[in-house]
Design a protein around this motif. Structure first.
Motif, PDB file in Angstrom:
ATOM      1  N   HIS A   1      87.475  11.106  60.452  1.00 25.91           N
ATOM      2  CA  HIS A   1      86.611  10.939  61.849  1.00 25.91           C
ATOM      3  C   HIS A   1      85.618  12.336  63.121  1.00 25.91           C
ATOM      4  O   HIS A   1      85.657  12.250  63.284  1.00 25.91           O
ATOM      5  CB  HIS A   1      88.474  10.162  63.381  1.00 25.91           C
TER       6      HIS A   1
ATOM      7  N   CYS B   1      87.269  10.650  72.188  1.00 23.61           N
ATOM      8  CA  CYS B   1      87.846   9.007  71.629  1.00 23.61           C
ATOM      9  C   CYS B   1      88.423   9.944  70.349  1.00 23.61           C
ATOM     10  O   CYS B   1      89.325   8.822  70.077  1.00 23.61           O
ATOM     11  CB  CYS B   1      86.821   8.418  71.460  1.00 23.61           C
ATOM     12  N   CYS B   2      87.771  11.136  70.049  1.00 23.18           N
ATOM     13  CA  CYS B   2      88.297  11.427  68.806  1.00 23.18           C
ATOM     14  C   CYS B   2      89.301  11.958  68.894  1.00 23.18           C
ATOM     15  O   CYS B   2      91.100  11.800  67.996  1.00 23.18           O
ATOM     16  CB  CYS B   2      87.344  12.290  68.013  1.00 23.18           C
TER      17      CYS B   2
ATOM     18  N   LEU C   1      96.926   2.503  67.761  1.00 26.14           N
ATOM     19  CA  LEU C   1      96.293   3.316  66.924  1.00 26.14           C
ATOM     20  C   LEU C   1      95.491   2.294  66.283  1.00 26.14           C
ATOM     21  O   LEU C   1      93.868   3.485  66.366  1.00 26.14           O
ATOM     22  CB  LEU C   1      97.091   3.730  66.119  1.00 26.14           C
TER      23      LEU C   1
ATOM     24  N   PHE D   1      86.096   4.158  68.399  1.00 25.76           N
ATOM     25  CA  PHE D   1      86.115   5.421  68.452  1.00 25.76           C
ATOM     26  C   PHE D   1      84.419   5.106  67.954  1.00 25.76           C
ATOM     27  O   PHE D   1      83.200   5.181  68.067  1.00 25.76           O
ATOM     28  CB  PHE D   1      86.879   6.710  67.336  1.00 25.76           C
TER      29      PHE D   1
ATOM     30  N   GLU E   1      97.190  10.439  68.462  1.00 25.36           N
ATOM     31  CA  GLU E   1      98.177   9.143  68.648  1.00 25.36           C
ATOM     32  C   GLU E   1      98.520   8.951  67.304  1.00 25.36           C
ATOM     33  O   GLU E   1      99.838   8.233  66.747  1.00 25.36           O
ATOM     34  CB  GLU E   1      97.101   7.502  69.064  1.00 25.36           C
ATOM     35  N   LYS E   2      97.405  10.213  66.448  1.00 23.83           N
ATOM     36  CA  LYS E   2      97.691   9.780  64.894  1.00 23.83           C
ATOM     37  C   LYS E   2      98.755  10.170  64.661  1.00 23.83           C
ATOM     38  O   LYS E   2      99.930  10.197  63.887  1.00 23.83           O
ATOM     39  CB  LYS E   2      96.965  10.111  64.372  1.00 23.83           C
TER      40      LYS E   2
ATOM     41  N   LEU F   1      92.685   2.029  69.206  1.00 27.10           N
ATOM     42  CA  LEU F   1      91.648   4.046  69.500  1.00 27.10           C
ATOM     43  C   LEU F   1      90.452   4.282  68.324  1.00 27.10           C
ATOM     44  O   LEU F   1      89.502   4.423  67.899  1.00 27.10           O
ATOM     45  CB  LEU F   1      92.794   5.119  69.369  1.00 27.10           C
ATOM     46  N   ASP F   2      90.963   3.397  67.600  1.00 23.86           N
ATOM     47  CA  ASP F   2      90.282   3.694  65.819  1.00 23.86           C
ATOM     48  C   ASP F   2      89.034   2.431  66.538  1.00 23.86           C
ATOM     49  O   ASP F   2      87.893   3.460  66.131  1.00 23.86           O
ATOM     50  CB  ASP F   2      90.737   3.194  64.636  1.00 23.86           C
TER      51      ASP F   2
ATOM     52  N   PHE G   1      92.989   9.298  69.481  1.00 24.69           N
ATOM     53  CA  PHE G   1      92.906   9.087  68.459  1.00 24.69           C
ATOM     54  C   PHE G   1      93.737  10.001  67.586  1.00 24.69           C
ATOM     55  O   PHE G   1      94.671   9.780  66.532  1.00 24.69           O
ATOM     56  CB  PHE G   1      91.253   8.237  66.821  1.00 24.69           C
ATOM     57  N   GLU G   2      93.364  11.340  67.189  1.00 24.66           N
ATOM     58  CA  GLU G   2      94.165  11.884  66.822  1.00 24.66           C
ATOM     59  C   GLU G   2      95.883  12.385  67.064  1.00 24.66           C
ATOM     60  O   GLU G   2      96.849  12.522  66.524  1.00 24.66           O
ATOM     61  CB  GLU G   2      93.088  13.723  66.743  1.00 24.66           C
TER      62      GLU G   2
END
Length: 252
Positions: A223, A134-135, A163, A170, A141-142, A166-167, A138-139
């Motif tokens: 995160h 998950c992290c 985004l 998480f 996509e960020k 996904l946050d 997120f990273e």
């Protein structure tokens, strides 16, 4: 005996549709129709209960609304595995309004931090692996968001919304890692508000970037810090990172 007492003792007549609903709900509860199994047609149910099809249809609609049945167009109606979390998520929009957005910080500071603490005690290797994924998602996509960011065109772009999704995922994963279903249900009830809260925060960052006419830092590595803290069972560090994340303010 007084008239008031006589009235309170009267047996209330239950609508036929209510009786059919209760009978079908009990049948589903007892496993007469297993999850994924097709139930009889409206006509067959009408014959079984000795009522008209409209009465059966009313009962079916209630059971579908409850998440106990699933209607498949052109195929029929099927028994469904009930999920309290899904059900609460559907009905929460009726009683969770925008005025509660200001209270989401309190929710996160209590429920999410407690879930993180329990996750340190109860998480399995599989749980930690899922949170790691998950992290990473997120990273990734960020970074993609930052790479394509242009202040003039990102007001309502889908990438920003993804985004934020996904946050939220998480943090929901951390709640699941507590292995306490009630915390997960509470999170699911507040999930839409949490999404709006995070999205509004991101929009505020975007407005700041527009004013400064330069791209800022969308998120730091909070995160990743939370993930590492859970892995290392460092609750004090995790609690501090969560507090910084929840209380973050955008400054121009």
């Amino acid at each position: 005996m007084t008239e008031q007492k006589k009235t309170s003792l009267k047996v209330k007549r239950m609508p036929v549709s209510e009786q059919v609903y209760d009978a079908m709900r009990d049948a589903l509860k007892k496993g007469v129709w297993a999850p994924g199994e097709k139930i009889p047609t409206e006509m067959e149910l009408s014959d079984t209960f000795g009522v008209n099809r409209m009465t059966v249809r009313m009962a079916l609609q209630r059971l579908i609304g409850m998440g106990l049945l699933e209607s498949r167009v052109g195929d029929g109606t099927y028994a469904k595995e009930f999920s309290l979390g899904d059900y609460m998520g559907r009905v929460s929009e009726f009683y969770l309004g925008p005025e509660l957005l200001d209270k989401i910080r309190e929710f996160r500071s209590t429920v999410e931090i407690e879930c993180a603490k329990l996750a340190m005690e109860r998480a399995t290797a599989e749980d930690l692996e899922e949170l790691e994924l998950c992290c990473e998602r997120f990273e990734k996509e960020k970074q993609a968001y930052l790479d394509q960011f242009t202040p003039a065109t990102c007001e309502e772009d889908e990438q920003r919304q993804y985004l934020v999704k996904l946050d939220v995922e998480f943090h929901r994963t951390i709640c699941r890692m507590s292995h306490n279903d009630l915390f997960v249900y509470a999170f699911d009830m507040a999930k839409d508000l949490l999404y709006d809260y995070i999205d509004n925060n991101l929009k505020a960052r975007i407005e700041t970037w527009k004013i400064k006419k330069q791209k800022g830092i969308i998120y730091n590595d909070m995160h990743r810090l939370i993930l590492d803290s859970i892995k290392q069972k460092d609750f004090e560090r995790c609690k501090k990172v969560y507090a910084d994340m929840v209380d973050y303010k955008v400054h121009v």
